[in-house]
Design an enzyme around this catalytic site. Structure first.
Site, PDB file in Angstrom:
ATOM      1  N   LEU A 154     -13.401  -0.316  -5.845  1.00  0.00           N
ATOM      2  CA  LEU A 154     -14.351  -0.815  -6.197  1.00  0.00           C
ATOM      3  C   LEU A 154     -15.637  -1.132  -5.822  1.00  0.00           C
ATOM      4  CD1 LEU A 154     -15.133   2.358  -9.382  1.00  0.00           C
ATOM      5  CD2 LEU A 154     -15.271   2.524  -6.431  1.00  0.00           C
ATOM      6  N   GLN A 176       1.450  -2.522   5.490  1.00  0.00           N
ATOM      7  CA  GLN A 176       2.124  -2.155   4.125  1.00  0.00           C
ATOM      8  C   GLN A 176       3.039  -1.537   4.491  1.00  0.00           C
ATOM      9  OE1 GLN A 176       0.580   0.412   2.161  1.00  0.00           O
ATOM     10  NE2 GLN A 176       0.447  -1.497  -0.213  1.00  0.00           N
ATOM     11  N   GLY A 221     -11.689  -0.566   0.636  1.00  0.00           N
ATOM     12  CA  GLY A 221     -11.035   0.536   1.058  1.00  0.00           C
ATOM     13  C   GLY A 221     -12.232   1.748   1.048  1.00  0.00           C
ATOM     14  N   TYR A 278       4.523   4.900  -6.268  1.00  0.00           N
ATOM     15  CA  TYR A 278       5.870   4.826  -5.135  1.00  0.00           C
ATOM     16  C   TYR A 278       7.311   3.802  -5.637  1.00  0.00           C
ATOM     17  CZ  TYR A 278       1.716   6.780  -3.249  1.00  0.00           C
ATOM     18  OH  TYR A 278       0.740   7.553  -3.431  1.00  0.00           O
ATOM     19  N   ALA A 285       0.344   2.636   4.086  1.00  0.00           N
ATOM     20  CA  ALA A 285       1.307   2.342   3.464  1.00  0.00           C
ATOM     21  C   ALA A 285       2.376   3.214   4.702  1.00  0.00           C
ATOM     22  CB  ALA A 285       1.411   3.544   2.482  1.00  0.00           C
ATOM     23  N   SER A 342      -8.429  -2.834   2.850  1.00  0.00           N
ATOM     24  CA  SER A 342      -7.207  -2.187   2.384  1.00  0.00           C
ATOM     25  C   SER A 342      -6.562  -0.478   3.037  1.00  0.00           C
ATOM     26  CB  SER A 342      -7.732  -1.740   0.677  1.00  0.00           C
ATOM     27  OG  SER A 342      -7.157  -0.823  -0.078  1.00  0.00           O
ATOM     28  N   PRO A 343      -5.212  -0.667   2.508  1.00  0.00           N
ATOM     29  CA  PRO A 343      -3.805  -0.116   3.446  1.00  0.00           C
ATOM     30  C   PRO A 343      -4.234   1.486   2.915  1.00  0.00           C
ATOM     31  CG  PRO A 343      -2.847  -1.362   2.161  1.00  0.00           C
ATOM     32  CD  PRO A 343      -4.248  -1.829   1.502  1.00  0.00           C
ATOM     33  N   ARG A 388       1.287  -6.256  -3.358  1.00  0.00           N
ATOM     34  CA  ARG A 388       0.819  -4.817  -3.393  1.00  0.00           C
ATOM     35  C   ARG A 388       2.080  -4.628  -5.218  1.00  0.00           C
ATOM     36  NH1 ARG A 388      -3.511  -0.696  -2.147  1.00  0.00           N
ATOM     37  NH2 ARG A 388      -4.266  -2.791  -1.593  1.00  0.00           N
TER      38      ARG A 388
HETATM   39  C1  FMN Z   1      -8.213   7.680   2.052  1.00  0.00           C
HETATM   40  C2  FMN Z   1      -6.848   6.426   1.382  1.00  0.00           C
HETATM   41  C3  FMN Z   1      -5.276   6.218   1.160  1.00  0.00           C
HETATM   42  C4  FMN Z   1      -5.565   4.982   0.633  1.00  0.00           C
HETATM   43  N1  FMN Z   1      -3.749   5.085   1.126  1.00  0.00           N
HETATM   44  C5  FMN Z   1      -3.682   3.721   0.459  1.00  0.00           C
HETATM   45  C6  FMN Z   1      -2.038   3.306   0.960  1.00  0.00           C
HETATM   46  O1  FMN Z   1      -1.312   3.775   2.408  1.00  0.00           O
HETATM   47  N2  FMN Z   1      -0.897   2.577  -0.302  1.00  0.00           N
HETATM   48  C7  FMN Z   1      -2.098   1.952  -0.644  1.00  0.00           C
HETATM   49  O2  FMN Z   1      -1.914   0.364  -1.714  1.00  0.00           O
HETATM   50  N3  FMN Z   1      -3.614   1.994  -1.374  1.00  0.00           N
HETATM   51  C8  FMN Z   1      -3.669   3.007  -0.883  1.00  0.00           C
HETATM   52  N4  FMN Z   1      -4.934   3.478  -0.964  1.00  0.00           N
HETATM   53  C9  FMN Z   1      -5.785   2.831  -1.851  1.00  0.00           C
HETATM   54  C10 FMN Z   1      -7.180   1.574  -1.444  1.00  0.00           C
HETATM   55  O3  FMN Z   1      -5.512   0.991  -0.310  1.00  0.00           O
HETATM   56  C11 FMN Z   1      -7.878   0.612  -3.069  1.00  0.00           C
HETATM   57  O4  FMN Z   1      -6.647   0.218  -3.524  1.00  0.00           O
HETATM   58  C12 FMN Z   1      -8.702   1.833  -3.641  1.00  0.00           C
HETATM   59  O5  FMN Z   1      -9.323   3.447  -2.893  1.00  0.00           O
HETATM   60  C13 FMN Z   1      -9.260   0.996  -4.536  1.00  0.00           C
HETATM   61  O6  FMN Z   1     -10.617   0.827  -3.060  1.00  0.00           O
HETATM   62  P1  FMN Z   1     -11.852   0.922  -3.180  1.00  0.00           P
HETATM   63  O7  FMN Z   1     -11.850   1.118  -4.060  1.00  0.00           O
HETATM   64  O8  FMN Z   1     -11.998  -0.374  -2.902  1.00  0.00           O
HETATM   65  O9  FMN Z   1     -10.808   2.010  -2.586  1.00  0.00           O
HETATM   66  C14 FMN Z   1      -5.921   4.808  -0.395  1.00  0.00           C
HETATM   67  C15 FMN Z   1      -7.051   5.083  -0.672  1.00  0.00           C
HETATM   68  C16 FMN Z   1      -8.235   5.752  -0.473  1.00  0.00           C
HETATM   69  C17 FMN Z   1      -9.548   6.075   0.330  1.00  0.00           C
END
Ligand code: FMN
Length: 386
Positions: free
Chosen positions: A331, A129, A353, A212, A87, A52-53, A260
């Protein structure tokens, strides 16, 4: 900007199991599994696990560097199928923080291409992204304190947004952009996609989630315009569609395009799942191949019932009702959980992520737990348990 608001939620609250269990789940025929390949136009993902980004806030003037090479490279070594950048700002004023990764000038291409070469050498698909933060731009990176950055703190003013409505009390009040400003944004996304292609990327994802800029246009809570970019559903989705059309002008037919979306603002009167389904249907007709379904991020006070797989129901609904390939995120941490999401047809791809930050080689462990014999990097073969 806090880490929590950056993950789409303003905060990960207590689990709400009632909401999760009440989720409507449609079961498709059991066929695909986590380690089945997936073809999107001219590319094939070797399995259904993507990165995930995730913002790294580690760039100078938008440039990728050794951090990004090692950070993103480790996931390809670990056998993720899809490695996607954080991003990546299409315009400098669209950065979330001064340290965001960028793709607003041709000089950014060279190092991104270097990362791509390594990722591809490991058999993964590399993409970016593309993002513009709108009214949530110009913030201090989390480990320097977070929150809005004024000019004296290295930030910038005149943040472009659909309407002059601040995200939250302490945030800057943005400027409602005019048609010239909208043209700049659309051109910014088009040029960014052209550079992604020059960097040999094979997928781009348009960031229209998490509050955003593009999400700000979608939601009536942040978009109160009275021109043809505000008001009706057709008007609020116009900018996202303009961006998709502009990118498809330069992004080849053979390569997939993802978007997204936050499926809900988790707030009465906000962007909602019905609109998400309808937009997904329209975007499919516009040349979008995959909807990456997240939620939240546009309303600072929203209460989000976060828990294991809490966003899966939204991906399942988009897949079922808009008949488009979807990715689910949020999650997803255990191999059996991810495998079940794919096997039951709730989503085609799982994006991880934080679990991948904790364990970058998670797909290797997942294969073992799911009794799938996948090829390890030959350099690591001697560590493979049989
Ligand atoms: C450190 C960090 C940076 C993130 N930056 C972005 C981002 O640049 N673009 C985006 O769409 N989501 C971003 N997210 C959200 C993640 O892509 C993801 O949607 C979110 O963490 C939920 O997934 P997870 O539970 O597997 O972490 C970020 C999350 C984390 C933890």
């Amino acid at each position: 900007m806090t880490a929590a608001s950056d993950i789409g939620a303003q905060s990960y609250g207590e689990l709400d199991l009632t909401t999760m269990l009440a989720a409507p789940i449609a079961f498709a025929p059991m066929s695909n599994s986590l380690f089945e390949p997936l073809t999107l136009r001219g590319i094939t993902l070797r399995n259904r696990i993507g990165v995930s980004p995730m913002c790294m806030y580690s760039s100078d003037d938008g440039f990728a560097n050794d951090w990004h090479l090692v950070h993103l490279g480790q996931f390809a070594v670990g056998r993720a199928a899809l490695v996607i950048t954080e991003a990546t700002a299409v315009l400098p004023e669209g950065r979330i923080s001064p340290q965001d990764l960028g793709i607003w000038k041709d000089e950014h291409v060279e190092f991104l291409a270097r990362i791509g070469r390594f990722v591809k050498s490991q058999g993964a698909v590399f993409g970016s992204q593309l993002a513009h933060a709108g009214r949530k731009a110009s913030t201090i990176r989390p480990w320097d304190g977070g929150g809005p950055a004024t000019e004296t703190l290295g930030g910038w003013a005149n943040l472009p947004a659909p309407s002059a409505l601040a995200f939250a009390a302490q945030y800057q009040t943005p400027v409602a952009i005019d048609t010239v400003g909208i043209g700049r944004v659309v051109n910014g996304f088009r040029d960014a996609a052209r550079r992604a292609l020059a960097a040999d990327m094979e997928i781009v994802e348009i960031h229209a989630a998490h509050g955003y800029l593009l999400h700000q246009f979608l939601s009536p809570l942040s978009n109160t315009r009275i021109d043809n970019y505000g008001g009706s559903f057709e008007n609020r989705i116009r900018l996202v569609r303009d961006v998709v059309h502009a990118i498809r002008e330069v992004w080849p037919e053979r390569l997939p395009l993802a978007v997204r979306l936050s499926a809900t603002d988790w707030t009465e009167g906000g962007w909602n799942p019905e609109e998400t389904v309808e937009l997904s249907r329209i975007l499919k007709g516009d040349g979008v191949d995959l909807i990456d379904v997240s939620t939240g991020g546009n309303v600072a006070a929203a209460k989000i019932p976060a828990g294991p797989g809490y966003q899966v129901e939204f991906a399942a609904r988009v897949k079922r009702e808009a008949d488009i390939t979807t990715a689910s995120v949020g999650l997803i941490t255990s191999p059996h959980q991810a495998d079940t999401i794919v096997r039951t047809g709730q989503a085609d791809v799982t994006l991880l992520g934080r679990e991948l930050l904790r364990e970058p080689h998670w797909p290797l462990r997942a294969a073992r737990e799911l009794h799938r014999d996948i090829a390890w990097p030959p350099q690591y073969e001697r560590a493979k348990l049989r």
